[in-house]
Design a protein around this motif. Structure first.
Motif, PDB file in Angstrom:
ATOM      1  N   MET A  20       0.837  -1.197   0.000  1.00 18.75           N
ATOM      2  CA  MET A  20       0.000   0.000   0.000  1.00 18.75           C
ATOM      3  C   MET A  20       0.874   1.250   0.000  1.00 18.75           C
ATOM      4  O   MET A  20       0.609   2.220  -0.726  1.00 18.75           O
ATOM      5  N   LEU A  21       1.946   1.227   0.800  1.00 25.14           N
ATOM      6  CA  LEU A  21       2.872   2.359   0.840  1.00 25.14           C
ATOM      7  C   LEU A  21       3.561   2.564  -0.508  1.00 25.14           C
ATOM      8  O   LEU A  21       3.714   3.700  -0.969  1.00 25.14           O
ATOM      9  N   VAL A  22       3.982   1.476  -1.138  1.00 27.06           N
ATOM     10  CA  VAL A  22       4.663   1.572  -2.432  1.00 27.06           C
ATOM     11  C   VAL A  22       3.747   2.194  -3.476  1.00 27.06           C
ATOM     12  O   VAL A  22       4.154   3.099  -4.232  1.00 27.06           O
ATOM     13  N   VAL A  23       2.495   1.732  -3.525  1.00 27.96           N
ATOM     14  CA  VAL A  23       1.530   2.276  -4.485  1.00 27.96           C
ATOM     15  C   VAL A  23       1.328   3.765  -4.258  1.00 27.96           C
ATOM     16  O   VAL A  23       1.368   4.577  -5.203  1.00 27.96           O
ATOM     17  N   GLN A  24       1.122   4.166  -3.014  1.00 21.99           N
ATOM     18  CA  GLN A  24       0.889   5.572  -2.704  1.00 21.99           C
ATOM     19  C   GLN A  24       2.113   6.420  -3.024  1.00 21.99           C
ATOM     20  O   GLN A  24       1.984   7.526  -3.570  1.00 21.99           O
ATOM     21  N   CYS A  25       3.292   5.924  -2.695  1.00 19.04           N
ATOM     22  CA  CYS A  25       4.508   6.701  -2.935  1.00 19.04           C
ATOM     23  C   CYS A  25       4.790   6.870  -4.429  1.00 19.04           C
ATOM     24  O   CYS A  25       5.272   7.922  -4.857  1.00 19.04           O
ATOM     25  N   LEU A  26       4.499   5.850  -5.230  1.00 17.97           N
ATOM     26  CA  LEU A  26       4.681   5.970  -6.675  1.00 17.97           C
ATOM     27  C   LEU A  26       3.728   7.016  -7.252  1.00 17.97           C
ATOM     28  O   LEU A  26       4.109   7.815  -8.109  1.00 17.97           O
ATOM     29  N   LEU A  77      -6.111   3.920  -8.592  1.00 10.88           N
ATOM     30  CA  LEU A  77      -7.263   3.031  -8.385  1.00 10.88           C
ATOM     31  C   LEU A  77      -6.903   1.796  -7.577  1.00 10.88           C
ATOM     32  O   LEU A  77      -7.770   0.960  -7.296  1.00 10.88           O
ATOM     33  N   LEU A  78      -5.615   1.668  -7.188  1.00 20.33           N
ATOM     34  CA  LEU A  78      -5.182   0.555  -6.338  1.00 20.33           C
ATOM     35  C   LEU A  78      -4.936   0.990  -4.902  1.00 20.33           C
ATOM     36  O   LEU A  78      -4.698   0.153  -4.030  1.00 20.33           O
ATOM     37  N   ILE A  79      -4.972   2.304  -4.632  1.00 18.82           N
ATOM     38  CA  ILE A  79      -4.706   2.796  -3.279  1.00 18.82           C
ATOM     39  C   ILE A  79      -5.745   2.248  -2.299  1.00 18.82           C
ATOM     40  O   ILE A  79      -5.409   1.669  -1.257  1.00 18.82           O
ATOM     41  N   ALA A  80      -7.010   2.426  -2.623  1.00 19.46           N
ATOM     42  CA  ALA A  80      -8.082   1.954  -1.734  1.00 19.46           C
ATOM     43  C   ALA A  80      -8.119   0.427  -1.631  1.00 19.46           C
ATOM     44  O   ALA A  80      -8.249  -0.105  -0.524  1.00 19.46           O
ATOM     45  N   PRO A  81      -7.990  -0.318  -2.737  1.00 15.40           N
ATOM     46  CA  PRO A  81      -7.997  -1.783  -2.625  1.00 15.40           C
ATOM     47  C   PRO A  81      -6.857  -2.329  -1.764  1.00 15.40           C
ATOM     48  O   PRO A  81      -7.080  -3.238  -0.963  1.00 15.40           O
ATOM     49  N   THR A  82      -5.631  -1.799  -1.912  1.00 19.00           N
ATOM     50  CA  THR A  82      -4.517  -2.323  -1.125  1.00 19.00           C
ATOM     51  C   THR A  82      -4.714  -2.042   0.361  1.00 19.00           C
ATOM     52  O   THR A  82      -4.325  -2.844   1.211  1.00 19.00           O
ATOM     53  N   LEU A  83      -5.330  -0.911   0.690  1.00 14.59           N
ATOM     54  CA  LEU A  83      -5.645  -0.641   2.091  1.00 14.59           C
ATOM     55  C   LEU A  83      -6.657  -1.665   2.609  1.00 14.59           C
ATOM     56  O   LEU A  83      -6.530  -2.156   3.735  1.00 14.59           O
ATOM     57  N   TYR A  84      -7.633  -1.987   1.786  1.00 12.62           N
ATOM     58  CA  TYR A  84      -8.629  -2.993   2.171  1.00 12.62           C
ATOM     59  C   TYR A  84      -7.980  -4.370   2.341  1.00 12.62           C
ATOM     60  O   TYR A  84      -8.289  -5.090   3.301  1.00 12.62           O
TER      61      TYR A  84
END
Length: 391
Positions: A52-58, A86-93
């Motif tokens: 989740m952190l990697v997705v957000q940081c990218l 569109l993957l930020i919310a799913p990875t948090l879930y």
């Protein structure tokens, strides 16, 4: 080419407080993700937190490059991370699901969550493969409309814009959907009463609840930015909010660290030969051998069987379940006793005898543990279940 270069040269480079805050958050986020990947099991919930952190940081690295103007030096990468939003919310879930449900992530089960990001990525392939002039115009339209645009071929197909122009609504819809799912997940865990705050400083429920609150704050800020900015000019506000979130997360992770405990170097249980062990290994060992039914079971014995030290096992159980070792073992015994109390093969035994078969040395200890974990006495439990069958 002269028109391209003339506009390209006019794109300003800016470094201000907003850009510095974003950069600090991005670096901290990547560093935290690296630590997680190096230290955490690939099957653990925290591993998904790292992704989740990697997705957000990218995503926010893209925002940082656009905001500072540095994107002009890598213009071919402009908007290349849009599908990751569109993957930020799913990875948090996924993180909260594996944390609260204590189940491994299965792509076979969760593949529908990847459909929207994948379809959006496919819809933008034409843009991603387009000439740099197209991407430069996209960047100028979002951040520097006053500079004008560079000429592009008249026959260039801009059909990808049908989806791109609706990107903001896709993002908001994604956040609303997953905000509902995560809130439902936390509420379900709370109603189950599986988490306790007695033995750890930050229990799973509190951490998950706070995560949902931050998720809600991020959604509100996202909505306000989209409402007040027609282009991407307000994305840096989200970047600064993300930096704050990452540092709050880092604070809680560090505050749970043994580094701040007294005598952490000379822990009485710890030896130089100690090794790390996954919680799944503890669960598997106890389940396979039914070792928890041994009335003489001890923390040290479990640690020895796993080839590690007692302190490591204790902290692992504590962090994963919110219980100390005795409560953890008693919970397993009670779950087994609930089955045997209703099993015809054990009907010849008294309630006290069934308690002894699962590891309790006395009737009082069995009754106390049963009431603590089930909320009623063994006899009341059996009566209630029999009434359910007759109803």
């Amino acid at each position: 080419m002269n028109a391209y270069q003339a506009i390209y040269d006019q794109i300003p480079i800016r470094f201000d407080m907003a850009s510095q805050v974003m950069l600090i958050g991005i670096v901290q986020g990547f560093f935290l993700a690296l630590v997680i990947f190096l230290r955490a099991s690939t099957k653990s919930a925290i591993h998904w937190f790292g992704w989740m952190l990697v997705v957000q940081c990218l995503v926010f690295l893209d925002v940082y490059l656009c905001y500072t103007g540095l994107m002009k030096y890598v213009i071919h990468l402009n908007d290349s991370t849009e599908f990751l939003v569109l993957l930020i919310a799913p990875t948090l879930y996924f993180f909260l699901y594996t944390l609260l449900e204590r189940k491994h992530f299965s792509f076979k089960k969760f593949w529908p969550h990847f459909v929207l990001p994948t379809l959006y990525l496919l819809s933008q392939v034409q843009y991603l493969l387009s000439p740099q002039a197209i991407k430069l115009n996209a960047y100028l339209g979002a951040y520097h409309r006053d500079l004008g645009f560079v000429p592009v071929p008249d026959d260039f197909d801009h059909s990808y814009h049908h989806i791109k122009d609706r990107f903001r609504w896709l993002v908001l819809s994604s956040f609303v959907f997953y905000l509902f799912l995560t809130a439902k997940l936390v509420w379900k865990a709370y109603k189950r009463g599986k988490m306790s705050t007695k033995n750890i400083r930050m229990d799973k429920y509190s951490f998950s609840r706070n995560t949902v609150i931050i998720f809600l704050v991020l959604f509100v800020c996202l909505f306000l930015v989209f409402l007040n900015f027609d282009d991407d000019g307000g994305d840096h506000y989200l970047g600064m909010l993300e930096t704050l979130t990452i540092f709050i997360t880092s604070f809680f992770i560090l505050s749970e660290s043994r580094f701040f405990e007294k005598s952490w170097i000379a822990d009485k249980y710890e030896t130089l030969s100690s090794t790390s062990v996954a919680f799944e290994s503890v669960e598997e060992m106890l389940a396979n051998s039914e070792y928890f039914t041994n009335p003489d079971i001890s923390l040290k014995q479990v640690a020895d069987k796993l080839g590690t030290n007692a302190n490591t096992v204790s902290k692992l159980i504590n962090s994963e379940t919110g219980m100390n070792f005795n409560d953890y073992i008693n919970q397993k015994r009670i779950e087994r006793s609930k089955i045997r109390l209703l099993d015809p093969d054990f009907s010849h035994l008294t309630i006290e005898a069934i308690g002894q078969t699962v590891g309790f040395n006395s009737k009082s200890a069995f009754y106390a543990a049963f009431k603590k974990h089930v909320g009623q006495s063994p006899s009341a439990y059996v009566k209630a279940k029999n009434n359910e069958k007759r109803a």
